[in-house]
Write a protein that holds these residues in place. Structure first.
Motif, PDB file in Angstrom:
ATOM      1  N   LEU A  12       0.825  -1.207   0.000  1.00  0.00           N
ATOM      2  CA  LEU A  12       0.000   0.000   0.000  1.00  0.00           C
ATOM      3  C   LEU A  12       0.863   1.262   0.000  1.00  0.00           C
ATOM      4  CD1 LEU A  12      -2.745  -1.115   2.546  1.00  0.00           C
ATOM      5  CD2 LEU A  12      -2.987  -0.895   0.071  1.00  0.00           C
TER       6      LEU A  12
ATOM      7  N   GLN B 200       0.767   1.935  -3.765  1.00  0.00           N
ATOM      8  CA  GLN B 200      -0.471   2.699  -3.623  1.00  0.00           C
ATOM      9  C   GLN B 200      -1.662   2.032  -4.321  1.00  0.00           C
ATOM     10  OE1 GLN B 200       0.572   6.763  -4.653  1.00  0.00           O
ATOM     11  NE2 GLN B 200       2.240   6.774  -3.180  1.00  0.00           N
ATOM     12  N   LYS B 201      -2.196   2.664  -5.372  1.00  0.00           N
ATOM     13  CA  LYS B 201      -3.420   2.133  -5.977  1.00  0.00           C
ATOM     14  C   LYS B 201      -3.208   0.731  -6.545  1.00  0.00           C
ATOM     15  CE  LYS B 201      -7.250   3.187  -9.072  1.00  0.00           C
ATOM     16  NZ  LYS B 201      -7.346   1.801  -9.569  1.00  0.00           N
TER      17      LYS B 201
ATOM     18  N   LEU C  97      -3.210  -1.621  -3.650  1.00  0.00           N
ATOM     19  CA  LEU C  97      -4.561  -1.767  -3.108  1.00  0.00           C
ATOM     20  C   LEU C  97      -5.417  -2.623  -4.031  1.00  0.00           C
ATOM     21  CD1 LEU C  97      -6.755  -1.018  -1.054  1.00  0.00           C
ATOM     22  CD2 LEU C  97      -7.195   1.055  -2.399  1.00  0.00           C
ATOM     23  N   ASP C  98      -5.317  -2.363  -5.334  1.00  0.00           N
ATOM     24  CA  ASP C  98      -6.101  -3.137  -6.304  1.00  0.00           C
ATOM     25  C   ASP C  98      -5.751  -4.629  -6.227  1.00  0.00           C
ATOM     26  OD1 ASP C  98      -7.351  -0.871  -7.168  1.00  0.00           O
ATOM     27  OD2 ASP C  98      -6.155  -0.626  -8.986  1.00  0.00           O
TER      28      ASP C  98
ATOM     29  N   LEU D  94      -7.241  -6.076  -2.968  1.00  0.00           N
ATOM     30  CA  LEU D  94      -8.695  -6.200  -3.078  1.00  0.00           C
ATOM     31  C   LEU D  94      -9.076  -7.334  -4.016  1.00  0.00           C
ATOM     32  CD1 LEU D  94      -9.794  -2.439  -3.244  1.00  0.00           C
ATOM     33  CD2 LEU D  94     -10.214  -4.059  -1.373  1.00  0.00           C
TER      34      LEU D  94
END
Length: 462
Positions: free
Chosen positions: A55, A59-60, A63-64, A67
């Motif tokens: 994270l 970052q994104k 996170l992606d 998830l």
């Protein structure tokens, strides 16, 4: 999003996964009391050790990836296991049979044959408790459970997409439902050999028990020792049969989700087919219905508890999170830090062993998909998946057989190779069976399974 992260992740991002595996292997041996009370926290700790850097640094993308692992992989995995565990725990088999060599061989054979049609988890949960009960009088039982894991919880699931998750993924990607029946020959070779070896083990331990004058003496176990279900004079009696209807519903909804293509739904940015969400909701409903319609007394007599599935949920949470970087790197192929692994795979024997060995320690479903994609890229680079799969099935079927067999068979090599392994071990320990440690189990699998897999390689994949 899907696999770009794997091209930039360093190889040392696999360290938390290795530590997670070592914790499972060594924790119960070196720190049994701490492990028993805190394994969930230890699992979460290793998961946090990789999730937080992902994270922070990615970052994104990080996170992606997390998830995606949780929503598309982990939650459906636990929901399906939970449904099969709950339904299987509502079926009580009473029998007056005793665990002779012939009876035990019959249990293993029937379980292995059922596994391809009701899933390795379903067959294992249906039969492990009665298998332990008929052997209540036996002193040495750990080896029996080991062979049960080999045959019922793994190898027996090789014939249909219902049997094991990797084959179901193949079904989702265009492999016909009955294509995997081609695996019947290697499967029967392994099962027949395992049955012969089991019979030799069983006769050895029966002789040992007779010499120790404990052959007829019931071994006292822990407070959680499985009670002997009264047979009422009948050789076989099955209660909770309404759960067979629910088991059929589980199978039906799995086939539905793999056969029907509906619109996609975004869940926290993760795109899932509506049919998959429907499947998961129906499976949760089946769990609730099973608990409602099964008498509590029946589950009590069946020694049903949530402990085994809780253990799987906690430990596989850590496994799924920590192995996410490893799978992302593998899926990146030649662009990833493990390119030397995927580049080395060319022939069926190599696919069988490399996909198999990785399936022993990683989740065998995405491992299957990784090498499935590798084979498509090897033979049909740049071609759309549907026509490429059709050509692979007709022009290079042995390669796909090797990937399929390796992913299924090698799940038996470790406790974490396939989820039912853990649940069978946990139920057996609740019933007073002192199971081998992680490495103790591998001593069985390495000495017994690997020579058999070498034989399979010589016969079918060279």
């Amino acid at each position: 999003m899907e696999h770009s992260l794997g091209t930039v992740l360093p190889l040392y991002s696999a360290i938390p996964f290795v530590c997670m595996l070592l914790s499972i292997a060594l924790g119960p041996v070196l720190i049994p009391n701490i492990w028993h009370h805190h394994f969930g926290k230890i699992s979460a700790g290793w998961a946090a050790l990789i999730a937080i850097p992902l994270l922070i640094f990615y970052q994104k993308e990080g996170l992606d990836e997390l998830l995606f692992v949780m929503i598309a992989d982990y939650i459906p995995f636990i929901v399906l296991l939970g449904a099969l565990f709950t339904v299987g725990g509502g079926i009580l088999v009473r029998t007056s049979l005793k665990g002779t060599t012939a009876v035990n061989a019959g249990f293993l054979t029937i379980g292995a044959l059922l596994a391809s049609w009701m899933g390795t988890t379903g067959a294992a949960m249906l039969l492990i408790r009665p298998f332990l009960r008929v052997n209540k009088h036996r002193k040495y039982k750990a080896f029996m459970v080991v062979f049960f894991i080999f045959m019922v919880a793994n190898v027996g699931g090789a014939l249909t997409p219902l049997g094991d998750p990797p084959l179901f993924l193949g079904f989702l990607h265009g492999v016909p439902f009955f294509w995997t029946l081609r695996l019947i020959s290697p499967m029967l070779v392994v099962l027949a050999a395992l049955l012969v070896i089991y019979i030799a083990f069983d006769k050895f331990y029966l002789g040992k028990e007779a010499k120790e004058n404990t052959g007829l003496k019931i071994q006292q176990g822990s407070d959680g020792d499985c009670a002997v279900a009264p047979s009422n004079g009948k050789k076989l009696e099955i209660l909770g049969t309404q759960n067979f209807i629910l088991l059929a519903a589980v199978i039906g909804i799995i086939i539905f989700s793999g056969s029907v293509k509906m619109s996609e739904v975004s869940v926290l940015g993760v795109h899932r087919g509506l049919q998959d969400i429907i499947r998961d909701l129906v499976l949760v409903a089946i769990m609730v219905i099973s608990m409602k319609i099964t008498p509590k007394a029946l589950r009590t007599e069946n020694e049903f508890s949530w402990g085994p599935i809780q253990e799987v949920a906690y430990l596989f949470f850590g496994i799924f999170i920590t192995m996410a970087p490893v799978l992302a790197i593998l899926k990146a192929g030649e662009a990833g830090a493990l390119s030397f692994v995927t580049a080395a795979v060319k022939e069926p024997a190599q696919y069988f062993w490399i996909a198999g060995v990785l399936s022993s320690f990683l989740d065998n479903a995405p491992t299957y998909l990784t090498f499935f994609s590798t084979a498509l890229g090897q033979f049909y680079p740049g071609m759309a998946e549907a026509p490429a799969v059709a050509l692979l099935l007709t022009e290079h079927p042995t390669h796909l057989m090797a990937i399929s067999a390796g992913s299924v068979f090698f799940g038996a090599v470790t406790y974490i190779g396939n989820a039912p392994n853990f649940m069978v071990r946990s139920i057996s320990e609740q019933c007073g069976v002192k199971m081998p440690s992680f490495f103790g189990y591998m001593a069985y699998s390495v000495c017994i399974l690997l020579p058999l897999f070498a034989l399979v390689t010589l016969i079918f994949f060279l």
